[in-house]
Design a protein around this motif. Structure first.
Motif, PDB file in Angstrom:
ATOM      1  N   LEU A  97      95.961  72.047  13.969  1.00 48.47           N
ATOM      2  CA  LEU A  97      94.708  72.558  14.520  1.00 48.47           C
ATOM      3  C   LEU A  97      93.563  71.612  14.171  1.00 48.47           C
ATOM      4  O   LEU A  97      93.288  71.358  13.007  1.00 48.47           O
ATOM      5  N   ARG A  98      92.919  71.089  15.210  1.00 47.34           N
ATOM      6  CA  ARG A  98      91.754  70.224  15.035  1.00 47.34           C
ATOM      7  C   ARG A  98      90.570  70.834  15.779  1.00 47.34           C
ATOM      8  O   ARG A  98      90.728  71.442  16.839  1.00 47.34           O
ATOM      9  N   SER A  99      89.386  70.644  15.239  1.00 44.17           N
ATOM     10  CA  SER A  99      88.165  71.136  15.870  1.00 44.17           C
ATOM     11  C   SER A  99      87.022  70.205  15.519  1.00 44.17           C
ATOM     12  O   SER A  99      87.187  69.263  14.742  1.00 44.17           O
ATOM     13  N   CYS A 100      85.855  70.476  16.086  1.00 47.84           N
ATOM     14  CA  CYS A 100      84.734  69.551  15.887  1.00 47.84           C
ATOM     15  C   CYS A 100      84.198  69.595  14.468  1.00 47.84           C
ATOM     16  O   CYS A 100      83.672  68.604  13.958  1.00 47.84           O
ATOM     17  N   GLY A 101      84.288  70.762  13.811  1.00 49.00           N
ATOM     18  CA  GLY A 101      83.856  70.889  12.430  1.00 49.00           C
ATOM     19  C   GLY A 101      82.396  71.237  12.235  1.00 49.00           C
ATOM     20  O   GLY A 101      81.987  71.570  11.113  1.00 49.00           O
ATOM     21  N   SER A 102      81.593  71.209  13.295  1.00 50.66           N
ATOM     22  CA  SER A 102      80.159  71.401  13.104  1.00 50.66           C
ATOM     23  C   SER A 102      79.530  72.479  13.975  1.00 50.66           C
ATOM     24  O   SER A 102      78.350  72.780  13.826  1.00 50.66           O
ATOM     25  N   CYS A 103      80.300  73.075  14.894  1.00 53.00           N
ATOM     26  CA  CYS A 103      79.735  74.131  15.735  1.00 53.00           C
ATOM     27  C   CYS A 103      79.660  75.433  14.938  1.00 53.00           C
ATOM     28  O   CYS A 103      80.132  75.528  13.797  1.00 53.00           O
ATOM     29  N   GLN A 104      79.100  76.464  15.560  1.00 52.09           N
ATOM     30  CA  GLN A 104      78.946  77.742  14.874  1.00 52.09           C
ATOM     31  C   GLN A 104      80.292  78.329  14.461  1.00 52.09           C
ATOM     32  O   GLN A 104      80.445  78.837  13.351  1.00 52.09           O
ATOM     33  N   ALA A 105      81.295  78.224  15.363  1.00 49.52           N
ATOM     34  CA  ALA A 105      82.616  78.774  15.049  1.00 49.52           C
ATOM     35  C   ALA A 105      83.248  78.043  13.868  1.00 49.52           C
ATOM     36  O   ALA A 105      83.802  78.665  12.954  1.00 49.52           O
ATOM     37  N   CYS A 106      83.173  76.708  13.885  1.00 50.30           N
ATOM     38  CA  CYS A 106      83.762  75.925  12.796  1.00 50.30           C
ATOM     39  C   CYS A 106      83.077  76.216  11.474  1.00 50.30           C
ATOM     40  O   CYS A 106      83.731  76.355  10.427  1.00 50.30           O
ATOM     41  N   ARG A 107      81.751  76.310  11.498  1.00 50.35           N
ATOM     42  CA  ARG A 107      81.017  76.592  10.263  1.00 50.35           C
ATOM     43  C   ARG A 107      81.340  77.978   9.720  1.00 50.35           C
ATOM     44  O   ARG A 107      81.220  78.220   8.519  1.00 50.35           O
ATOM     45  N   ALA A 108      81.764  78.877  10.610  1.00 48.88           N
ATOM     46  CA  ALA A 108      82.141  80.224  10.180  1.00 48.88           C
ATOM     47  C   ALA A 108      83.605  80.292   9.749  1.00 48.88           C
ATOM     48  O   ALA A 108      84.102  81.360   9.410  1.00 48.88           O
ATOM     49  N   PHE A 117      88.939  73.017  20.330  1.00 43.72           N
ATOM     50  CA  PHE A 117      90.205  73.392  19.700  1.00 43.72           C
ATOM     51  C   PHE A 117      91.367  72.603  20.323  1.00 43.72           C
ATOM     52  O   PHE A 117      91.647  72.705  21.513  1.00 43.72           O
ATOM     53  N   THR A 118      92.025  71.812  19.499  1.00 40.55           N
ATOM     54  CA  THR A 118      93.109  70.932  19.934  1.00 40.55           C
ATOM     55  C   THR A 118      94.277  71.050  18.976  1.00 40.55           C
ATOM     56  O   THR A 118      94.092  71.110  17.755  1.00 40.55           O
ATOM     57  N   LEU A 119      95.479  71.093  19.521  1.00 42.17           N
ATOM     58  CA  LEU A 119      96.688  71.047  18.701  1.00 42.17           C
ATOM     59  C   LEU A 119      97.169  69.599  18.679  1.00 42.17           C
ATOM     60  O   LEU A 119      97.725  69.096  19.667  1.00 42.17           O
ATOM     61  N   ASN A 120      96.933  68.952  17.567  1.00 39.52           N
ATOM     62  CA  ASN A 120      97.290  67.544  17.428  1.00 39.52           C
ATOM     63  C   ASN A 120      98.796  67.362  17.631  1.00 39.52           C
ATOM     64  O   ASN A 120      99.602  68.137  17.135  1.00 39.52           O
ATOM     65  N   GLY A 121      99.162  66.321  18.375  1.00 38.86           N
ATOM     66  CA  GLY A 121     100.563  66.102  18.669  1.00 38.86           C
ATOM     67  C   GLY A 121     101.091  66.970  19.789  1.00 38.86           C
ATOM     68  O   GLY A 121     102.296  67.017  20.037  1.00 38.86           O
ATOM     69  N   TYR A 122     100.164  67.619  20.539  1.00 38.87           N
ATOM     70  CA  TYR A 122     100.607  68.491  21.623  1.00 38.87           C
ATOM     71  C   TYR A 122      99.586  68.480  22.759  1.00 38.87           C
ATOM     72  O   TYR A 122      99.607  67.610  23.608  1.00 38.87           O
ATOM     73  N   PHE A 123      98.643  69.443  22.771  1.00 40.43           N
ATOM     74  CA  PHE A 123      97.673  69.520  23.855  1.00 40.43           C
ATOM     75  C   PHE A 123      96.343  70.036  23.324  1.00 40.43           C
ATOM     76  O   PHE A 123      96.248  70.509  22.193  1.00 40.43           O
ATOM     77  N   SER A 124      95.314  69.951  24.162  1.00 40.56           N
ATOM     78  CA  SER A 124      93.996  70.467  23.806  1.00 40.56           C
ATOM     79  C   SER A 124      93.650  71.653  24.683  1.00 40.56           C
ATOM     80  O   SER A 124      94.092  71.744  25.835  1.00 40.56           O
ATOM     81  N   THR A 125      92.861  72.570  24.173  1.00 36.12           N
ATOM     82  CA  THR A 125      92.373  73.684  24.977  1.00 36.12           C
ATOM     83  C   THR A 125      91.059  73.333  25.665  1.00 36.12           C
ATOM     84  O   THR A 125      90.493  74.160  26.377  1.00 36.12           O
ATOM     85  N   SER A 126      90.564  72.135  25.445  1.00 36.94           N
ATOM     86  CA  SER A 126      89.274  71.711  25.980  1.00 36.94           C
ATOM     87  C   SER A 126      89.444  70.526  26.916  1.00 36.94           C
ATOM     88  O   SER A 126      90.229  69.613  26.650  1.00 36.94           O
ATOM     89  N   ARG A 127      88.693  70.512  28.010  1.00 41.70           N
ATOM     90  CA  ARG A 127      88.708  69.351  28.894  1.00 41.70           C
ATOM     91  C   ARG A 127      88.186  68.112  28.180  1.00 41.70           C
ATOM     92  O   ARG A 127      88.459  66.988  28.596  1.00 41.70           O
ATOM     93  N   ASP A 128      87.429  68.322  27.113  1.00 43.85           N
ATOM     94  CA  ASP A 128      86.897  67.207  26.335  1.00 43.85           C
ATOM     95  C   ASP A 128      87.756  66.897  25.116  1.00 43.85           C
ATOM     96  O   ASP A 128      87.320  66.211  24.187  1.00 43.85           O
ATOM     97  N   GLY A 129      88.996  67.403  25.117  1.00 46.13           N
ATOM     98  CA  GLY A 129      89.857  67.271  23.954  1.00 46.13           C
ATOM     99  C   GLY A 129      90.237  65.851  23.599  1.00 46.13           C
ATOM    100  O   GLY A 129      90.650  65.584  22.462  1.00 46.13           O
ATOM    101  N   GLN A 130      90.100  64.911  24.546  1.00 42.53           N
ATOM    102  CA  GLN A 130      90.460  63.532  24.239  1.00 42.53           C
ATOM    103  C   GLN A 130      89.613  62.984  23.095  1.00 42.53           C
ATOM    104  O   GLN A 130      90.058  62.097  22.366  1.00 42.53           O
ATOM    105  N   ARG A 131      88.431  63.524  22.908  1.00 37.11           N
ATOM    106  CA  ARG A 131      87.590  63.087  21.789  1.00 37.11           C
ATOM    107  C   ARG A 131      88.273  63.389  20.461  1.00 37.11           C
ATOM    108  O   ARG A 131      88.169  62.608  19.512  1.00 37.11           O
TER     109      ARG A 131
END
Length: 375
Positions: A97-108, A117-131
């Motif tokens: 599980l990877r995330s940006c680390g700085s949004c409201q959800a991550c800080r909580a 939200f991206t599953l490393n080694g698999y797929f991302s749930t975000s269209r911007d997951g390539q970041r």
């Protein structure tokens, strides 16, 4: 001079992964470098990868060439200068599980609610997951990988690398049980109890003190194996032999189960899940971790009148992963039911292509990246 490693990489859809020699990555200040000893396999992953872009275009795969491998386990080789608690030599499971680390959800502390939200080694749930994939391009089908310290679960010595390679599925079931509020004295209904998520939910539910587990499945032999795990606490029914909802209520004095875990899978008809939902008591919860093959036509007035909560559950937190590791360390959770079949890295394409001798949720298929060729 850069050290090198071998990684299985996918260069294009519809082609086999190739073994490539690439540099061993250097961990950034907040990252750790892990020597991957084992990596759990998503059943039939080759079919999933090849069809994913057409099935779920809003959830992208990483840019090719890509290193897949969802459930890595290994030994910490090196840590970044800002890493405090993790040390070289630690035995660890690396949550993907990877995330940006700085949004409201991550800080909580709710990283799975992050838009990245991206599953490393698999797929991302975000269209911007390539970041996220650009930051962490290494999955578990490589000899080494980098990961953020927040993804690290320390594993005890009595938990083998092969067993820990199942933590993704175990954790998904554990997260669902936590969302259901599972605890001592409760009754659970598990649809798809013989599958990977279903068996995991059963073992964890027993460890969490559930008094009774009602389970459905299609394979009578596997249903018998499930019941044999705890004959006094587990009741099973073959799907198609009557209404699941009526069966669950008949075994609970008409009340129904406290909650249902729907782990049927993406090919199951929606009618099966709707039936099991009717086996939950008034005020109960229905937690979905498997999906079904079609949209779910729900009677929202019944949902309102019965005060049923329908919850979608996806993955688990690192803290929950650490709780599972502690359950194994203390003997509360017994993973000896897992039957391991291991593959060297050179046989990764065979391993991910959907093996025919799977024994339901009892089978555990694992790639060993440090073993490149079969002996």
């Amino acid at each position: 001079m850069n050290r090198t490693m071998i990684a299985a990489r996918l260069h294009a859809l519809g082609t086999p992964m190739s073994l490539d020699t690439i540099p061993i990555p250097k961990p950034r200040p907040t990252d750790v470098l892990v020597k991957v000893m084992a990596c759990g396999i998503v059943p039939n992953m080759a079919n999933v990868i090849n069809n994913w872009p057409s099935w779920f275009p809003h959830q992208p795969l990483p840019r090719f060439p890509a290193v897949f491998g969802l459930d890595p386990v290994g030994i910490v080789e090196e840590v970044g200068e800002a890493v405090i608690n993790t040390r070289p030599g630690d035995r660890v499971y690396v949550s993907p599980l990877r995330s940006c680390g700085s949004c409201q959800a991550c800080r909580a502390g709710q990283r799975s609610h992050c838009r990245y939200f991206t599953l490393n080694g698999y797929f991302s749930t975000s269209r911007d997951g390539q970041r996220i994939f650009d930051l962490y391009p290494y999955g578990g089908f490589s000899q080494y990988m980098t990961a953020p310290e927040y993804a690290i679960v320390d594993i005890p010595n009595n938990l083998s690398f092969e067993q820990a390679g199942r933590f993704g599925y175990l954790g998904t079931s554990y997260g669902a049980l936590k969302n259901a509020g599972a605890g001592p004295g409760q009754v659970a209904l598990i649809d798809g109890i013989t599958g990977t998520l279903g068996v995991a939910a059963t073992m964890l539910g027993l460890a969490m003190g559930l008094s009774q587990i009602l389970g459905t499945g299609r394979d009578e032999r596997l249903l018998a194996r499930i019941k044999a795990l705890a004959p006094e606490r587990i009741q099973v029914m073959k799907l198609g032999h009557g209404s699941t909802g009526e069966w669950a209520k008949s075994l609970t004095g008409g009340e129904g189960a406290d909650f249902a875990i729907s782990a049927l899978g993406a090919k199951a008809p929606a009618s099966t899940m709707l039936d099991s939902m009717k086996g939950v008591r008034r005020g109960g919860k229905v937690v979905n971790v498997g999906g079904v093959a079609e949209d779910l036509p729900i009677d929202v007035k019944w949902l309102m009148d019965e005060q049923i909560q329908l919850i979608g559950s996806n993955w688990f937190t690192t803290a929950q992963g650490q709780e599972m590791a502690e359950m194994v360390r203390t003997g509360t959770l017994d993973l000896s039911y897992l039957e391991h079949r291991t593959f060297p890295l050179s046989r990764v394409n065979e391993a991910i292509s959907g093996l025919k001798d799977r024994d339901g949720g009892f089978s555990n298929y694992v790639v060993l990246p440090q073993v490149v060729d079969a002996a």
